[in-house]
Write a protein that holds these residues in place. Structure first.
Motif, PDB file in Angstrom:
ATOM      1  N   ALA A 111     -19.611  -3.545   4.019  1.00  0.00           N
ATOM      2  CA  ALA A 111     -18.406  -3.831   3.504  1.00  0.00           C
ATOM      3  C   ALA A 111     -17.310  -3.170   4.390  1.00  0.00           C
ATOM      4  CB  ALA A 111     -18.215  -3.522   2.002  1.00  0.00           C
ATOM      5  N   PRO A 112     -16.104  -3.860   4.724  1.00  0.00           N
ATOM      6  CA  PRO A 112     -15.133  -3.200   5.369  1.00  0.00           C
ATOM      7  C   PRO A 112     -14.682  -2.360   4.506  1.00  0.00           C
ATOM      8  CG  PRO A 112     -14.571  -5.399   4.788  1.00  0.00           C
ATOM      9  CD  PRO A 112     -15.912  -5.285   4.649  1.00  0.00           C
ATOM     10  N   GLU A 113     -14.089  -1.074   5.344  1.00  0.00           N
ATOM     11  CA  GLU A 113     -13.543   0.076   4.599  1.00  0.00           C
ATOM     12  C   GLU A 113     -12.164  -0.368   4.199  1.00  0.00           C
ATOM     13  OE1 GLU A 113     -13.434   2.153   2.049  1.00  0.00           O
ATOM     14  OE2 GLU A 113     -14.864   3.453   3.188  1.00  0.00           O
ATOM     15  N   THR A 114     -11.696  -0.649   2.999  1.00  0.00           N
ATOM     16  CA  THR A 114     -10.355  -1.258   2.702  1.00  0.00           C
ATOM     17  C   THR A 114      -9.638  -0.651   1.509  1.00  0.00           C
ATOM     18  OG1 THR A 114     -11.120  -2.860   1.267  1.00  0.00           O
ATOM     19  CG2 THR A 114     -10.700  -3.607   3.663  1.00  0.00           C
ATOM     20  N   GLY A 115     -10.278   0.558   0.916  1.00  0.00           N
ATOM     21  CA  GLY A 115      -9.777   1.093  -0.352  1.00  0.00           C
ATOM     22  C   GLY A 115      -8.475   1.980   0.121  1.00  0.00           C
ATOM     23  N   LEU A 116      -8.235   2.574   1.142  1.00  0.00           N
ATOM     24  CA  LEU A 116      -6.878   3.224   1.264  1.00  0.00           C
ATOM     25  C   LEU A 116      -5.963   2.125   1.519  1.00  0.00           C
ATOM     26  CD1 LEU A 116      -8.157   6.295   3.450  1.00  0.00           C
ATOM     27  CD2 LEU A 116      -6.975   6.411   1.062  1.00  0.00           C
ATOM     28  N   ALA A 117      -6.061   1.053   2.443  1.00  0.00           N
ATOM     29  CA  ALA A 117      -5.143   0.248   2.597  1.00  0.00           C
ATOM     30  C   ALA A 117      -4.860  -0.723   1.586  1.00  0.00           C
ATOM     31  CB  ALA A 117      -5.882  -0.803   3.779  1.00  0.00           C
ATOM     32  N   ALA A 118      -5.716  -1.049   0.661  1.00  0.00           N
ATOM     33  CA  ALA A 118      -5.314  -1.694  -0.604  1.00  0.00           C
ATOM     34  C   ALA A 118      -4.342  -0.692  -1.492  1.00  0.00           C
ATOM     35  CB  ALA A 118      -6.575  -2.206  -1.347  1.00  0.00           C
ATOM     36  N   ASP A 119      -4.713   0.479  -1.439  1.00  0.00           N
ATOM     37  CA  ASP A 119      -4.044   1.421  -2.496  1.00  0.00           C
ATOM     38  C   ASP A 119      -2.700   1.618  -1.989  1.00  0.00           C
ATOM     39  OD1 ASP A 119      -6.200   1.762  -3.913  1.00  0.00           O
ATOM     40  OD2 ASP A 119      -6.811   3.508  -3.164  1.00  0.00           O
ATOM     41  N   ALA A 120      -2.424   1.488  -0.711  1.00  0.00           N
ATOM     42  CA  ALA A 120      -0.892   1.514   0.115  1.00  0.00           C
ATOM     43  C   ALA A 120      -0.396   0.243  -0.074  1.00  0.00           C
ATOM     44  CB  ALA A 120      -1.322   2.003   1.394  1.00  0.00           C
ATOM     45  N   GLY A 121      -0.845  -0.849  -0.557  1.00  0.00           N
ATOM     46  CA  GLY A 121      -0.302  -2.072  -0.765  1.00  0.00           C
ATOM     47  C   GLY A 121      -0.393  -2.830   0.540  1.00  0.00           C
ATOM     48  N   LEU A 122      -1.148  -2.777   1.359  1.00  0.00           N
ATOM     49  CA  LEU A 122      -1.403  -3.634   2.625  1.00  0.00           C
ATOM     50  C   LEU A 122      -2.286  -4.808   2.119  1.00  0.00           C
ATOM     51  CD1 LEU A 122      -2.370  -0.883   5.290  1.00  0.00           C
ATOM     52  CD2 LEU A 122       0.033  -1.997   4.743  1.00  0.00           C
ATOM     53  N   VAL A 123      -2.031  -5.880   2.794  1.00  0.00           N
ATOM     54  CA  VAL A 123      -2.725  -7.287   2.401  1.00  0.00           C
ATOM     55  C   VAL A 123      -4.209  -6.925   2.878  1.00  0.00           C
ATOM     56  CG1 VAL A 123      -2.970  -9.540   2.822  1.00  0.00           C
ATOM     57  CG2 VAL A 123      -0.675  -8.591   2.551  1.00  0.00           C
ATOM     58  N   VAL A 124      -5.138  -7.280   1.991  1.00  0.00           N
ATOM     59  CA  VAL A 124      -6.567  -7.173   2.388  1.00  0.00           C
ATOM     60  C   VAL A 124      -7.266  -8.643   2.162  1.00  0.00           C
ATOM     61  CG1 VAL A 124      -8.774  -6.237   1.622  1.00  0.00           C
ATOM     62  CG2 VAL A 124      -6.769  -5.042   1.670  1.00  0.00           C
ATOM     63  N   ASP A 125      -7.793  -9.108   3.118  1.00  0.00           N
ATOM     64  CA  ASP A 125      -8.387 -10.273   3.241  1.00  0.00           C
ATOM     65  C   ASP A 125      -9.528 -10.599   4.094  1.00  0.00           C
ATOM     66  OD1 ASP A 125      -9.109 -13.095   3.108  1.00  0.00           O
ATOM     67  OD2 ASP A 125      -7.116 -13.852   4.038  1.00  0.00           O
ATOM     68  N   ASN A 126     -10.847 -10.196   3.422  1.00  0.00           N
ATOM     69  CA  ASN A 126     -11.969 -10.113   4.521  1.00  0.00           C
ATOM     70  C   ASN A 126     -11.727  -8.848   5.483  1.00  0.00           C
ATOM     71  OD1 ASN A 126     -14.567 -10.475   5.484  1.00  0.00           O
ATOM     72  ND2 ASN A 126     -13.563 -11.921   7.281  1.00  0.00           N
ATOM     73  N   GLY A 127     -11.239  -7.950   4.622  1.00  0.00           N
ATOM     74  CA  GLY A 127     -10.952  -6.802   5.558  1.00  0.00           C
ATOM     75  C   GLY A 127      -9.594  -6.364   5.488  1.00  0.00           C
ATOM     76  N   ILE A 128      -9.026  -5.499   6.413  1.00  0.00           N
ATOM     77  CA  ILE A 128      -7.690  -5.267   6.383  1.00  0.00           C
ATOM     78  C   ILE A 128      -6.886  -6.252   7.234  1.00  0.00           C
ATOM     79  CG2 ILE A 128      -5.681  -3.570   7.139  1.00  0.00           C
ATOM     80  CD1 ILE A 128      -8.069  -1.445   6.878  1.00  0.00           C
ATOM     81  N   ALA A 129      -6.082  -7.189   6.751  1.00  0.00           N
ATOM     82  CA  ALA A 129      -5.410  -8.488   7.249  1.00  0.00           C
ATOM     83  C   ALA A 129      -4.484  -8.025   8.337  1.00  0.00           C
ATOM     84  CB  ALA A 129      -4.965  -9.268   6.134  1.00  0.00           C
ATOM     85  N   CYS A 130      -4.837  -8.423   9.578  1.00  0.00           N
ATOM     86  CA  CYS A 130      -3.703  -8.452  10.418  1.00  0.00           C
ATOM     87  C   CYS A 130      -3.426  -9.658  11.099  1.00  0.00           C
ATOM     88  CB  CYS A 130      -4.476  -7.532  11.901  1.00  0.00           C
ATOM     89  SG  CYS A 130      -5.187  -5.871  11.388  1.00  0.00           S
ATOM     90  N   ASN A 131      -2.163  -9.456  11.824  1.00  0.00           N
ATOM     91  CA  ASN A 131      -1.650 -10.746  12.648  1.00  0.00           C
ATOM     92  C   ASN A 131      -2.466 -10.789  13.832  1.00  0.00           C
ATOM     93  OD1 ASN A 131      -0.237  -9.089  14.475  1.00  0.00           O
ATOM     94  ND2 ASN A 131       1.519  -9.453  13.400  1.00  0.00           N
ATOM     95  N   ALA A 132      -2.351 -11.821  14.883  1.00  0.00           N
ATOM     96  CA  ALA A 132      -2.940 -12.004  16.160  1.00  0.00           C
ATOM     97  C   ALA A 132      -2.712 -10.629  16.842  1.00  0.00           C
ATOM     98  CB  ALA A 132      -2.488 -13.112  16.625  1.00  0.00           C
ATOM     99  N   ARG A 133      -1.919 -10.053  16.755  1.00  0.00           N
ATOM    100  CA  ARG A 133      -1.427  -8.549  17.538  1.00  0.00           C
ATOM    101  C   ARG A 133      -2.135  -7.469  16.987  1.00  0.00           C
ATOM    102  NH1 ARG A 133       4.720 -10.293  19.367  1.00  0.00           N
ATOM    103  NH2 ARG A 133       4.114 -12.337  20.403  1.00  0.00           N
ATOM    104  N   GLY A 134      -2.819  -7.490  15.921  1.00  0.00           N
ATOM    105  CA  GLY A 134      -3.363  -6.133  15.262  1.00  0.00           C
ATOM    106  C   GLY A 134      -2.763  -5.713  14.323  1.00  0.00           C
TER     107      GLY A 134
END
Length: 400
Positions: A239-262
């Motif tokens: 499973a992708p490691e997303t805990g810190l990102a989610a806790d920080a309020g970043l969008v998570v969608d099948n992993g830490i969600a990025c745009n086409a530029r990362g």
């Protein structure tokens, strides 16, 4: 500009090296939980586990390289929180400020829950050096190993164990091995390979529980069968490691969600590697591969410094099992037809995947020529006639 990279694997090493290579002369700090400097992970379940690769060949850079490049390595350091307002990461070594942050956190292996015996002794996962250090002493000839999971990690572990003289049974809950990642034809080739080496493969059988006092002694299947086991290796996915990102309020969608530029939902935070998902050809995907870790990390490094490039990966993968090599080009998601082509030697051949007459992927077992031709065709957007692909009298190079 001070850049911090959280996570210390292949993507982190590639990102840091690229930043220095393209002229970033500001601070670079890599934070990693493990004591080791960045190292390769694919050999962990192959050559390193078998003992054919020493630790010094596993590491990605010599230890003194990082100091020479002015890259601060905070190994053995756990991040506990990303404070986006203050612009720093809270860690066990204290706060680490950043101007831009890259998340290369990787993924974590699935484990069986404790209530069904997942916390018994001699139940192993294969993801890092500590996992291998715990598993190696248990891999003794004559012992009975049960591998749970018929994906690539489980199959690679089974191959190593057979080479070391263990009795191996592999259990897959799905109707067949490689059910999520490969066509039945590829699975047939791999199953035949393992059975020829003495692995007992049980498909369509889920695990009910692991039994034992302090360590595992048997596996109870849902159909009531019992398998004796001196040790267990879990290959039931990651499973992708997303805990810190989610806790920080970043969008998570099948992993830490990025745009086409990362770039994540916070313009100062980027992501790359196994933990990151991104848009690609009308879908959001996440790639678990060395190639993706390197390529996406290098793209993120460029974009951190203003390149504004979109990521268009050319996926490729491989798996070493016994003396066989399975090479994969492209992504087979959405295929509606496969064409099999025999190879030139024993236990060799390729499977070509089509979606609406478009070639999208090739699996090649012990068939490097088919792999290279297929890869070139996919990357060029060209699709040979399936009838010619399946005709062994047509030399594979003529498909170009």
């Amino acid at each position: 500009m001070n850049i911090v990279i959280l996570g210390a694997g292949q993507a982190a090493a590639s990102l840091a090296a690229k930043l220095r290579g393209i002229g970033h002369d500001g601070g670079i700090t890599i934070i990693g939980e493990e004591a080791a400097f960045p190292y390769q992970r694919p050999p962990l379940s192959k050559a390193y586990l078998l003992g054919d690769m020493p630790l010094e060949r596993l590491t990605l850079r010599a230890d003194d390289w990082w100091q020479e490049q002015g890259i601060t390595m905070l190994t053995g350091t756990r991040a506990t929180r990303i404070d986006r307002i203050a612009g720093h990461i809270e860690t066990t070594a204290g706060p680490v400020p950043y101007d831009q942050l890259a998340l290369t956190l990787g993924a974590v292996p699935h484990r069986l829950p404790g209530q069904i015996g997942g916390d018994l002794g001699r139940v192993h996962t294969l993801r890092n050096l500590d996992d291998i250090a715990q598993l190696r002493p248990d891999l003794q000839a004559g012992r009975r190993l049960v591998v749970i999971g018929g994906g690539y990690i489980g199959l690679e572990a089974a191959a190593v164990a057979r080479k070391l003289g263990l009795d191996v049974t592999l259990v897959e809950a799905a109707p067949r091995i490689l059910g999520r990642v490969a066509a039945p034809e590829t699975a047939d080739m791999i199953r035949e390979l393992h059975r020829a080496h003495g692995v007992d493969i049980i498909e369509g059988a889920s695990v009910n529980r692991l039994l034992g006092a302090d360590r595992v002694t048997s596996i109870e299947l849902a159909d009531g069968r019992s398998l004796p086991a001196d040790l267990v290796v879990l290959g039931i996915g990651i499973a992708p490691e997303t805990g810190l990102a989610a806790d920080a309020g970043l969008v998570v969608d099948n992993g830490i969600a990025c745009n086409a530029r990362g770039q994540t939902s916070d313009p100062a935070i980027w992501a790359a590697g196994d933990c990151a998902s991104f848009p690609w050809r009308g879908q959001r995907i996440r790639l678990e591969s060395v190639g993706n870790a390197i390529d996406m990390a290098e793209l993120v490094a460029d974009n951190m410094l203003g390149a504004a490039r979109d990521y268009d990966p050319k996926p490729w993968f491989w798996s070493d099992q016994y003396d066989a090599k399975l090479q994969i080009a492209g992504l087979n998601a959405g295929y509606d037809r496969t064409v099999s082509r025999p190879g030139e030697g024993a236990q060799s051949g390729s499977v070509w995947y089509y979606a609406q007459d478009r070639l999208i992927a090739v699996d090649a077992l012990n068939d490097a020529r088919a792999y290279m031709v297929g890869k070139r065709l996919i990357e060029a957007g060209r699709s040979p006639d399936p009838a010619r692909v399946g005709d062994p009298s047509t030399p594979v190079k003529e498909l170009l």
